[in-house]
Each structure stands twice: as structure tokens, then as C-alpha cells.
Motif scaffolding. Structure first.
Motif, PDB file in Angstrom:
ATOM      1  N   PHE A 110      -5.501  -0.034 -11.753  1.00 51.80           N
ATOM      2  CA  PHE A 110      -4.531  -1.022 -11.446  1.00 51.80           C
ATOM      3  C   PHE A 110      -3.726  -0.607 -10.499  1.00 51.80           C
ATOM      4  N   TRP A 111      -3.199   0.737 -10.413  1.00 51.58           N
ATOM      5  CA  TRP A 111      -2.182   1.242  -9.357  1.00 51.58           C
ATOM      6  C   TRP A 111      -3.026   1.262  -8.011  1.00 51.58           C
ATOM      7  N   MET A 112      -3.973   1.678  -8.074  1.00 47.72           N
ATOM      8  CA  MET A 112      -4.924   1.780  -6.815  1.00 47.72           C
ATOM      9  C   MET A 112      -4.777   0.250  -6.172  1.00 47.72           C
ATOM     10  N   VAL A 113      -5.437  -0.632  -7.094  1.00 47.67           N
ATOM     11  CA  VAL A 113      -5.625  -2.089  -6.442  1.00 47.67           C
ATOM     12  C   VAL A 113      -4.228  -2.513  -5.946  1.00 47.67           C
ATOM     13  N   LYS A 114      -3.053  -2.330  -6.753  1.00 48.93           N
ATOM     14  CA  LYS A 114      -1.768  -2.555  -6.570  1.00 48.93           C
ATOM     15  C   LYS A 114      -1.256  -2.150  -5.046  1.00 48.93           C
ATOM     16  N   ALA A 115      -1.487  -0.847  -4.997  1.00 50.25           N
ATOM     17  CA  ALA A 115      -1.074  -0.114  -3.820  1.00 50.25           C
ATOM     18  C   ALA A 115      -2.023  -0.846  -2.578  1.00 50.25           C
ATOM     19  N   LEU A 116      -3.458  -1.084  -2.760  1.00 51.51           N
ATOM     20  CA  LEU A 116      -4.207  -1.455  -1.645  1.00 51.51           C
ATOM     21  C   LEU A 116      -3.807  -2.964  -1.316  1.00 51.51           C
ATOM     22  N   THR A 117      -3.173  -3.834  -2.311  1.00 55.21           N
ATOM     23  CA  THR A 117      -2.992  -4.963  -2.176  1.00 55.21           C
ATOM     24  C   THR A 117      -1.544  -5.167  -1.431  1.00 55.21           C
ATOM     25  N   ARG A 118      -0.712  -4.170  -1.734  1.00 52.25           N
ATOM     26  CA  ARG A 118       0.512  -4.065  -0.929  1.00 52.25           C
ATOM     27  C   ARG A 118       0.219  -3.919   0.575  1.00 52.25           C
ATOM     28  N   LEU A 119      -0.634  -2.788   0.515  1.00 53.98           N
ATOM     29  CA  LEU A 119      -0.949  -2.522   2.305  1.00 53.98           C
ATOM     30  C   LEU A 119      -1.601  -3.633   2.909  1.00 53.98           C
ATOM     31  N   GLU A 123      -0.184  -5.691   6.330  1.00 55.61           N
ATOM     32  CA  GLU A 123      -0.984  -5.770   7.670  1.00 55.61           C
ATOM     33  C   GLU A 123      -0.971  -7.242   7.754  1.00 55.61           C
ATOM     34  N   ASP A 124      -1.003  -8.165   6.902  1.00 61.80           N
ATOM     35  CA  ASP A 124      -1.103  -9.675   7.034  1.00 61.80           C
ATOM     36  C   ASP A 124       0.380  -9.947   7.719  1.00 61.80           C
ATOM     37  N   GLU A 125       1.318  -9.421   7.402  1.00 57.78           N
ATOM     38  CA  GLU A 125       2.732  -9.921   7.844  1.00 57.78           C
ATOM     39  C   GLU A 125       3.060  -9.384   9.349  1.00 57.78           C
ATOM     40  N   GLU A 126       2.223  -8.289   9.723  1.00 57.66           N
ATOM     41  CA  GLU A 126       2.606  -7.941  11.113  1.00 57.66           C
ATOM     42  C   GLU A 126       2.225  -9.138  12.277  1.00 57.66           C
ATOM     43  N   PRO A 127       3.020  -9.478  13.048  1.00 58.58           N
ATOM     44  CA  PRO A 127       2.988 -10.650  13.922  1.00 58.58           C
ATOM     45  C   PRO A 127       1.573 -10.149  14.882  1.00 58.58           C
ATOM     46  N   LYS A 128       0.894 -11.286  15.153  1.00 57.55           N
ATOM     47  CA  LYS A 128      -0.351 -11.125  15.899  1.00 57.55           C
ATOM     48  C   LYS A 128       0.173 -11.709  17.476  1.00 57.55           C
TER      49      LYS A 128
END
Length: 159
Positions: A110-119, A123-128
Motif C-alpha cells: 500500500f505505502w509503496m503504491v501510494k509513494a509511486l502514485t504520488r511520484l 511527473e504529470d504536473e511538470e509543465p511540458k
């Protein structure tokens, strides 16, 4: 002898199997299984050597590995003795160990998936940067600019 090797054809499924094995998902899965096996031994030790003694101490010194009910056969002090004597037992302590291990693994995942999802969200929020204009768009902009310049030159001067 060299001619014999050139005439031997591998079955068609061999190429398909090779392509399947070399796909990224299969390799990732294999790595996950290997890491999972190593993680399992760590969790087993954590439950058996740390959690069970602490929980046993909190509830009155009960050793979970010897928490069992004898259904048939001699009633002995430890599970190992009962099994050696051939007794039929319900191994409640071993089941409890397995439940605790499952909960630890589930919590870790659970915590690993939560951390990967947050990461991944970061990445998606970075302006392209916008993609460069295509050759057609550049050509159309040049034509527009030329037409605008020609219209300026041909427009009557007002003064």
C-alpha cells in the motif's frame, strides 16, 4: 556438418517464446517475483522474531507458534511434540502468523503504491514545452506575414 546446421529449422513457437520472454513486462514481472521472494523472508522474520514475541508478551506470554488445539491424539505442550507424536491439530498460532505476515505485506505494498502514485502525479504536473510548429504551420505563418507586409505597402497613405 555445417550444411546440417543450416538445414535445421526451429519450430515457429520458439521465436514467439523468445519475443514473449524479452518483452519488458515479463522481465519486470520476473524482477518483481525475485524481490518478492526476498521480501517474504524478511517479513517472515519480522513476524516470527519481533511481532509475535511482543504480542505474546502483551497478552500474557503466549507463544503463538505453540497455540494449537489437539483434535485427535495425545495432548502435548508444544506443537512440534504433538506433530511428532502424530496428533491431529488445528494450528491457530501458525494461522495467526500467516495473517500478520499478510497484513505487513499488504501495508508495505500500500505505502509503496501510494509513494509511486504520488511520484507519478508530480511527473504529470511538470509543465511540458509545447511541441514545435509543423512545417505547414511555419509556411502558413510566413505566407500570412508576407500578405500583411504587401497589404501595408499597397494601402493608401492617410495624412
Amino acid at each position: 556438418m555445417a550444411d546440417l546446421k543450416s538445414h535445421v529449422h526451429a519450430p515457429g513457437w520458439v521465436g514467439e517464446f523468445r519475443a514473449f520472454i524479452m518483452r519488458g513486462n515479463v522481465v519486470d514481472l520476473a524482477v518483481g517475483v525475485i524481490i518478492g521472494a526476498a521480501f517474504t523472508s524478511i517479513v517472515n522474520s519480522l513476524v516470527k522474531d519481533i511481532f509475535n514475541p511482543l504480542i505474546g508478551l502483551l497478552i500474557g506470554g503466549i507463544d503463538f507458534s505453540n497455540l494449537f488445539i489437539t483434535l485427535k491424539g495425545p495432548h502435548l505442550a508444544t506443537l512440534a511434540e504433538a506433530q511428532k507424536a502424530g496428533a491431529v491439530t488445528l494450528n491457530l498460532g501458525l494461522f495467526l502468523n500467516a495473517v500478520i505476515q499478510f497484513l505487513i505485506v499488504a501495508m508495505a505494498i500500500f505505502w509503496m503504491v501510494k509513494a509511486l502514485t504520488r511520484l507519478h502525479v508530480r511527473e504529470d504536473e511538470e509543465p511540458k514545452a509545447p511541441p514545435p510548429p509543423s512545417k505547414t504551420e511555419v509556411l502558413l505563418e510566413q505566407i500570412r506575414d508576407e500578405l500583411a507586409a504587401n497589404n501595408k505597402d499597397q494601402a493608401p497613405h492617410q495624412g
